[in-house]
Design a protein around this motif. Structure first.
Motif, short mmCIF file in Angstrom:
data_model
loop_
_atom_site.label_atom_id
_atom_site.label_comp_id
_atom_site.label_asym_id
_atom_site.label_seq_id
_atom_site.Cartn_x
_atom_site.Cartn_y
_atom_site.Cartn_z
N LEU A 146 0.85 -1.15 -0.17
CA LEU A 146 0.16 -0.07 -0.01
C LEU A 146 0.80 1.21 0.06
O LEU A 146 0.66 2.27 -0.63
N ARG A 147 1.94 1.37 0.80
CA ARG A 147 2.73 2.42 0.79
C ARG A 147 3.59 2.74 -0.62
O ARG A 147 3.76 3.55 -1.06
N SER A 148 4.01 1.63 -1.07
CA SER A 148 4.68 1.65 -2.44
C SER A 148 3.49 2.23 -3.34
O SER A 148 3.72 3.10 -4.28
N ALA A 149 2.45 1.78 -3.33
CA ALA A 149 1.30 2.23 -4.46
C ALA A 149 1.05 3.68 -4.20
O ALA A 149 0.87 4.50 -4.95
N GLN A 150 1.07 4.25 -2.95
CA GLN A 150 0.78 5.60 -2.62
C GLN A 150 2.06 6.37 -3.05
O GLN A 150 1.56 7.36 -3.84
N SER A 151 3.17 5.92 -2.97
CA SER A 151 4.43 6.64 -3.50
C SER A 151 4.39 6.57 -4.85
O SER A 151 4.72 7.87 -5.48
N ALA A 152 3.96 5.51 -5.61
CA ALA A 152 3.72 5.70 -7.09
C ALA A 152 2.91 6.56 -7.50
O ALA A 152 3.02 7.53 -8.53
N VAL A 153 1.85 6.90 -6.92
CA VAL A 153 0.68 7.94 -7.19
C VAL A 153 1.23 9.15 -6.99
O VAL A 153 1.08 10.27 -7.68
N ASP A 154 2.11 9.58 -5.89
CA ASP A 154 2.46 10.77 -5.64
C ASP A 154 3.75 11.19 -7.00
O ASP A 154 3.58 12.39 -7.10
N ASP A 155 4.52 10.17 -7.16
CA ASP A 155 5.31 10.37 -8.19
C ASP A 155 4.59 10.71 -9.62
O ASP A 155 5.15 11.56 -10.18
N ALA A 156 3.52 10.27 -9.84
CA ALA A 156 2.88 10.12 -11.10
C ALA A 156 2.15 11.53 -10.97
O ALA A 156 2.05 12.24 -12.12
N GLN A 157 1.68 11.96 -10.02
CA GLN A 157 0.98 13.26 -9.95
C GLN A 157 2.15 14.27 -10.00
O GLN A 157 1.82 15.52 -10.62
N ALA A 158 3.19 14.28 -9.59
CA ALA A 158 4.51 15.21 -9.69
C ALA A 158 4.77 15.25 -11.14
O ALA A 158 4.83 16.37 -11.70
N ARG A 159 4.63 14.14 -11.94
CA ARG A 159 4.85 14.15 -13.35
C ARG A 159 3.87 14.87 -14.11
O ARG A 159 4.16 15.79 -14.97
N VAL A 160 2.61 14.79 -13.69
CA VAL A 160 1.68 15.31 -14.24
C VAL A 160 1.65 16.89 -14.05
O VAL A 160 1.35 17.59 -14.90
N ASP A 161 1.98 17.14 -13.03
CA ASP A 161 2.04 18.85 -12.60
C ASP A 161 3.17 19.23 -13.31
O ASP A 161 2.95 20.54 -13.91
N LEU A 162 4.20 18.51 -13.32
CA LEU A 162 5.46 19.28 -14.35
C LEU A 162 5.03 19.26 -15.73
O LEU A 162 5.39 20.21 -16.47
N ALA A 163 4.50 18.21 -16.28
CA ALA A 163 4.12 18.13 -17.71
C ALA A 163 3.03 19.49 -18.08
O ALA A 163 2.95 19.97 -19.11
N ARG A 164 2.04 19.57 -17.05
CA ARG A 164 1.09 20.60 -17.15
C ARG A 164 1.83 22.06 -17.07
O ARG A 164 1.49 22.81 -18.13
N THR A 165 2.91 22.15 -16.35
CA THR A 165 3.59 23.40 -16.22
C THR A 165 4.16 23.80 -17.71
O THR A 165 4.00 24.86 -18.12
N ARG A 166 4.89 22.58 -18.16
CA ARG A 166 5.47 23.03 -19.39
C ARG A 166 4.70 23.32 -20.66
O ARG A 166 4.95 23.94 -21.62
N TYR A 167 3.36 22.42 -20.48
CA TYR A 167 2.57 22.66 -21.52
C TYR A 167 1.90 24.10 -21.46
O TYR A 167 1.81 24.93 -22.57
#
Length: 361
Positions: A146-167
């Motif tokens: 469960l903790r690993s899955a939560q960390s993966a979600v946080d990492d994916a959310q950061a990637r989305v935020d970075l990609a949205r900023t670049r867009y």
């Protein structure tokens, strides 16, 4: 007879020698007055006025640039256009950043699904453990997943935020009101991150910019008030304060950049207008003499003063308040009307007789 002749010759030689000594002593006693150049000391009634020509510039200039690179597909402004804060300026081709954003969002969706599955498994294992159906190790393993899955979600959310900023960064907006004074890229060009696209002169202040010679750097005080007027229309004026003096000379001209902040400049003082700045330096008290009159006495500044009654010179210490390229302002030691030697000061001695250029020999 021979002895008399010898005696007479010796006496004559002694007389001639004595006469020669007397003649040399008379020559040494008679001193020819030295011809010197002089000037009469005058009082400085007001400060020295300096006049410089410069231009009107924005107090602050901003280079607008993209934070990402790419091909520019649109630029909505040109030189001379007025901008408002938040106004659209230019756009890059957003395809790459858009695809990156879509990929990041897909990764976030997958991570969210794994998190939901891990949360359900953890809840089930916790329920079974409470009923003592499974061992503690099964619950700990589910908690780790469960903790690993939560960390993966946080990492994916950061990637989305970075990609949205670049867009979002593919669209360039003005950050303040101002006027476009330069453009650095045209539609169709590949621009690099940080490359200037447009340069904006902000509307929050105006400066008068002057290039001052090096000999003024030691005498121009910061925050000194200066009068500024349009060169072509002297009746259009404004007050300003010297707020910035460049510490380094221009490599080409050897001058120093001086920026004067204008206080409520009139509308006629547009960007790029030619202006003339005038300021007064120096105090009213003091007398002015040429710099060639200066010498030293025991390491202190001094001048040779001529006594008009005896035509002799004396060395007098003085106090200097300001050194100028061709003049010196004296605070103490001289009075208006006194005569000071300005040429040949190194060859004089106290009490020496001098002759002025207009005196008869």
């Amino acid at each position: 007879m021979r002895l008399r002749t010898i005696a007479f010759t010796a006496s004559a030689a002694a007389l001639f020698a004595l006469a020669g000594c007397n003649s040399e002593e008379e020559q040494e006693t008679v001193e020819v007055p030295r011809l010197v150049r002089v000037v009469t000391v005058v009082e400085q009634t007001e400060g020295r006025t300096i006049s410089l020509t410069g231009t009107v510039a924005a107090e602050r200039q901003v280079d607008l640039a993209f934070r990402v690179g790419g091909r520019m597909t649109e630029r909505a402004v040109n030189v001379g256009d007025a901008l408002e804060a938040g106004q659209f300026v230019a756009r890059l081709d957003p395809v790459n950043e858009q695809n990156t954003l879509l990929s990041a969002q897909a990764g976030l969706s997958a991570a969210d699904a794994r998190l939901v599955e891990a949360q359900l498994d953890f809840d089930r294992q916790q329920h079974l453990y409470q009923r003592e159906v499974v061992a503690r190790a099964r619950l700990d393993n589910a908690s780790q997943v469960l903790r690993s899955a939560q960390s993966a979600v946080d990492d994916a959310q950061a990637r989305v935020d970075l990609a949205r900023t670049r867009y979002d960064d593919t669209q360039l907006l003005a950050d303040s009101t101002g006027s476009v004074i330069a453009v650095g890229a045209e539609v169709g060009e590949i621009v690099q991150p940080g490359q200037m696209v447009v340069r904006i002169a902000r509307d929050d202040g105006r400066d008068a910019v002057f290039d001052a010679p090096a000999n003024l750097m030691g005498v121009v005080p910061r925050y000194k008030e200066i009068d500024v007027a349009l060169t072509m229309s002297a009746d259009v004026t404004a007050k300003g304060l010297i707020r910035e003096v460049s510490p380094q000379a221009d490599a080409t001209t050897g001058t120093f950049r001086v920026r004067v902040g204008l206080d409520n400049p009139p509308a006629e003082m547009r960007l790029g207008s030619t202006v003339t700045g005038r300021l007064t330096l120096g105090d009213a008290a003091g007398v002015v003499i040429p710099s060639t009159a200066m010498t030293s006495a025991n390491g202190a500044p001094a001048v040779w003063v001529v006594d008009p009654a005896t035509s002799t010179v004396s060395l007098r210490p003085v106090e200097v308040s300001e050194h100028l390229p061709s003049r010196v302002v004296i605070d103490a030691g001289l009075q208006p009307g006194e005569v000071v030697v300005t040429a040949g000061v190194q060859a004089l001695r106290p009490g020496q007789t001098v002759r002025l250029p207009d005196a008869q020999s």
